[in-house]
Design a protein around this motif. Sequence first.
Motif, PDB file in Angstrom:
ATOM      1  N   GLU A   1     -12.178  11.727 -33.665  1.00 51.53           N
ATOM      2  CA  GLU A   1     -11.006  12.573 -33.421  1.00 51.53           C
ATOM      3  C   GLU A   1      -9.779  11.723 -33.111  1.00 51.53           C
ATOM      4  O   GLU A   1      -8.663  12.030 -33.569  1.00 51.53           O
ATOM      5  CB  GLU A   1     -11.285  13.537 -32.256  1.00 51.53           C
ATOM      6  CG  GLU A   1     -12.269  14.644 -32.577  1.00 51.53           C
ATOM      7  CD  GLU A   1     -13.721  14.186 -32.473  1.00 51.53           C
ATOM      8  OE1 GLU A   1     -13.955  12.997 -32.131  1.00 51.53           O
ATOM      9  OE2 GLU A   1     -14.616  15.009 -32.745  1.00 51.53           O
ATOM     10  N   GLU A   2      -9.960  10.643 -32.375  1.00 52.40           N
ATOM     11  CA  GLU A   2      -8.833   9.754 -32.058  1.00 52.40           C
ATOM     12  C   GLU A   2      -8.292   9.102 -33.324  1.00 52.40           C
ATOM     13  O   GLU A   2      -7.070   8.982 -33.505  1.00 52.40           O
ATOM     14  CB  GLU A   2      -9.282   8.686 -31.051  1.00 52.40           C
ATOM     15  CG  GLU A   2      -9.516   9.231 -29.650  1.00 52.40           C
ATOM     16  CD  GLU A   2     -10.178   8.210 -28.728  1.00 52.40           C
ATOM     17  OE1 GLU A   2     -10.027   8.349 -27.506  1.00 52.40           O
ATOM     18  OE2 GLU A   2     -10.847   7.280 -29.235  1.00 52.40           O
TER      19      GLU A   2
ATOM     20  N   GLN B   1     -14.233   4.042 -30.067  1.00 48.25           N
ATOM     21  CA  GLN B   1     -13.198   5.002 -30.446  1.00 48.25           C
ATOM     22  C   GLN B   1     -13.850   6.219 -31.102  1.00 48.25           C
ATOM     23  O   GLN B   1     -14.790   6.093 -31.880  1.00 48.25           O
ATOM     24  CB  GLN B   1     -12.219   4.344 -31.414  1.00 48.25           C
ATOM     25  CG  GLN B   1     -10.943   5.104 -31.678  1.00 48.25           C
ATOM     26  CD  GLN B   1     -10.007   4.283 -32.551  1.00 48.25           C
ATOM     27  OE1 GLN B   1     -10.424   3.613 -33.494  1.00 48.25           O
ATOM     28  NE2 GLN B   1      -8.718   4.312 -32.236  1.00 48.25           N
TER      29      GLN B   1
ATOM     30  N   ASP C   1      -6.300  11.694 -35.270  1.00 46.86           N
ATOM     31  CA  ASP C   1      -4.993  11.966 -34.662  1.00 46.86           C
ATOM     32  C   ASP C   1      -4.005  10.834 -34.938  1.00 46.86           C
ATOM     33  O   ASP C   1      -2.811  11.082 -35.176  1.00 46.86           O
ATOM     34  CB  ASP C   1      -5.148  12.169 -33.153  1.00 46.86           C
ATOM     35  CG  ASP C   1      -5.874  13.472 -32.806  1.00 46.86           C
ATOM     36  OD1 ASP C   1      -5.948  14.352 -33.688  1.00 46.86           O
ATOM     37  OD2 ASP C   1      -6.365  13.585 -31.667  1.00 46.86           O
TER      38      ASP C   1
END
Length: 967
Positions: A394-395, A391, A398
């Motif tokens: 940035e994920e 992962q 968010d």
Amino acid sequence: MKLKSILSLLALAVATTAAAKDYKFETVSGDMTKTRIYTLDNGLKVYLSVNKDKPRIEAHIAVRTGSKNDPAETTGLAHYLEHLMFKGTNHFGTNNAESEAPLLADIEARYERYRQLTDAMARKQAYHEIDSVSQIAARYFIPNEYDKLMSTIGAQGTNAYTSNDVTCYTEDIPSNEIDNWAKIQSDRFQNMVIRGFHTELEAVYEEYNIYLTDDNDKLWSAIGKKLTPTHPYGTQTTIGTQNHLKNPSITNIKNYFRKWYVPNNMAICMAGDFDPDQVVAIIDKYFGTMQPGQDVSQPIFPAQPVLTTPSDTTIVGQQAAFVCVAWRGEKAASLQSDTLDVISSMLSNGRAGLFDTNLNQPMKVMAAQAFCQTQQDYSSFVLYGVPRQGQTLEEVKDLMVAQLDNLKKGNIDDDLLPSIVNNLKRKYMQALDNNRWRVSEMVNSFVNGDSWQQHANSIARIEKMTKQDIVAFANRFFTNGYAVIYKTQGTDSLAKKIDKPAITPIPANRDMVSQFVKDIQNTEVTPIQPVFVDFKKDLTLATTKKGIPVVYKKNTDNGLFYLGFAYDFGNQDDNRYDMASNYLNYVGTDKYSVAELKRKFYKLGCDYGISVSGNRITIRLNGLSENMAEALSLMENVLQNAQADQASYDQFVSLILKERDDDKKDQRNCAEHLYAYGVYGSRNIYTDMMSADQLRNTNPQELLDLIKGLRNMKHELYYYGPMELKDMTAVITKLHATPKKLQDVPHATPYQATQTPTNEVLMAPFDAKNIYFRMYHNEGRPFNLADAGKISVFNEYFGGGMNSIVFQEMREARGLAYSAGAVYTRPSKKSDKESFFANIITQNDKMGDCISEFHNILDTIPQSEAAFNIAKDAVIKRLASQRVTKSSVIDRYFSMRKLGFDYDINETIYKDVQRVTLQDIVNFEKSQAAGKPYRYMILGNDKELDMKVLERIAPVKKLTLEDIFGY
């Protein structure tokens, strides 16, 4: 008696009464700590809170100044001054202040010239001259006299800390030593003398090198730069810059001390067993003559720019990757802090927050949490997330922001806010027992400038909030003006260690004692009589109707309970239970999802969990007693009806494997694994775990069935709470259904500490500027209660604290290590053996010197009757003022039983300590530690270490991280 004499006595009594000072104080209605707040004539604040639980007092002195107040050209000054405050005054720490003074002035002047030099050879020569003059001055220096004073009065927890806004000095003292404590502290804060400067600077260098490997320090620096770019929070760090540490200014430190260390910028905060009327008079007696500062107003900095768009930065370090999103808040004293605290709980409270239910429990991320960091000028609200395998940061960012948007839209349960309030009340009740917590709250109130009225009534204000209030605030506060900190894993090219300077060891002068110390030693105080726990009186041992053994103690203080089911086996007997207990946190039952279960417990104000150690498994339940039965019923439902599914299990395994990989990136964690390997061998609590293949190939329901089957095994329960024994056991019998005959628990080969018949060297790799170094000796000696008194005094005298031989020689005299200590350990259970180990954290280029000097003091054990008497008195006074109360009685009972005793051995130790002599300690050390074979364990970078030093001890066995982690 003649009438004239009677009248004279009456007149004297009236005069004395009239002269007695009337100390005014403030209190706050509804404050459960019942804190009194005094303000002396010179502006000194005094916070006092009575807690009669034990005859000890937590005493902190807070100065409202920190690294925010550092001069820009000498950052790190506040923190370095904190270190120097332990060096003494013109009354202690020296045997001749008058003769010492001109030498210290010369050293100060030389440092001012040194810091202006730029030529390397000139600086080297100037430092050599400083070292030479320091040698002469050291003839008068008595290192660690402050620590000797604290040991003399039976203090513990002697320490200090510096942050952006405060420098705070901490002690835990016996309640009969208030006068001596105040006398020592008033001298320290009025007559501080800077001595032992260059060796203490080495300790700060070492601390800086540790800072280089801690990515959390880098995080806070990055947040400060982004949110407060023109404020000291963002422009300078508490530890300071390398350049400033290399070029210190004693003159600047003195000026700083004179400006900020004044009574109208200080607070004395105390909680414990005392009479507040007497205490405030004592404090006034010693501190009342301090002169207030003319200007202690905090510096005013330009208003920080309004943040309207997101900005980001990246920091690099060896620890695992993570991401943070941060918003700037108002000052800590703002009522905004209440709302931000509530929002942090709405997002992550460990059970029912949006992050908990929507991210952590469904394993959409490795971990996510939210918290508010309050400070004097500006606060920050932070979202913190760790990615799963594969992962991106940035994920994770968010996903966290999306949950924050859920809150802004009002997508939260209506009962979440009332549940938060109930759990805040519960947390407050739990914390009241802790004197350190009480004092920390006082310090925070003083430093941040929020009144005690405001501070103590936060829960009352939060009770009045509505869901609509929270949502409206969130939409105003959480704008696009946030900062994102991406922490990536890798080598930080900017990390440059500070090299070892040439320091000539200064004498320890441990036989020297100042008159000030002698006066404190000779002060007569009413001794505290020891009170040792009596298990026959302080506990009730019973059985339930079904024959389950019960250890019971009634809680008469509040409405909280602690209930546990204990099993006499652990990870060493079956390593699947650890994974089973972890997986249980991610599954629901046939009736409830995992999120519903967590919310139910949170609403009840209760927690449950399963802990698995090497030889014990405990199922615990604690919280509000009024809800115990309902919480127990719910917990039993979870344990008996937990439902596995392959998809959640596969995610769980992925998290576990990622967590294992992340563990290898933390230096301190690696050091602990190396130590376990060195003591127990390749099979220990860290390495004995289900392998990756075992995890992947295991049926997850079989793991949960292990937990389900615990109820059928032999166990005992313990309880501390307000219920009567009869009522409590009735609830247990009804809700904790067990068969008539319980099964035996499994037993396998226990983890066994290995002996050290010959010298060995084990080395594991970690690329850092410092090493973690331990020496370990074990010759299979069983625990002997007859030696326990000697062991207690030996540890205090030789290696147990800042007043010990090890600390004095390794840090004070030679500047060889930031952390140095040694301890002779007694086993935790009857079948284990005694052992001896030393622990040192130092720079790579100091390893050889550390080993050589440690062996020197180990083989010769420097002897000082004066230092011994102080160490012995410290042990006696601590044992006399120690109290085992409340739920700790149960803990103590279990620990004694493991050793094979049905009574508290501290009573025996207390009596034996009275008879211990220095020769006993010397003989014990010579027979049990000196000249023995050791197993050396070094975690560090072999490319930067002098390997020949280690090879002269024994052939070096190089281990891999896979060796010490087991995977």
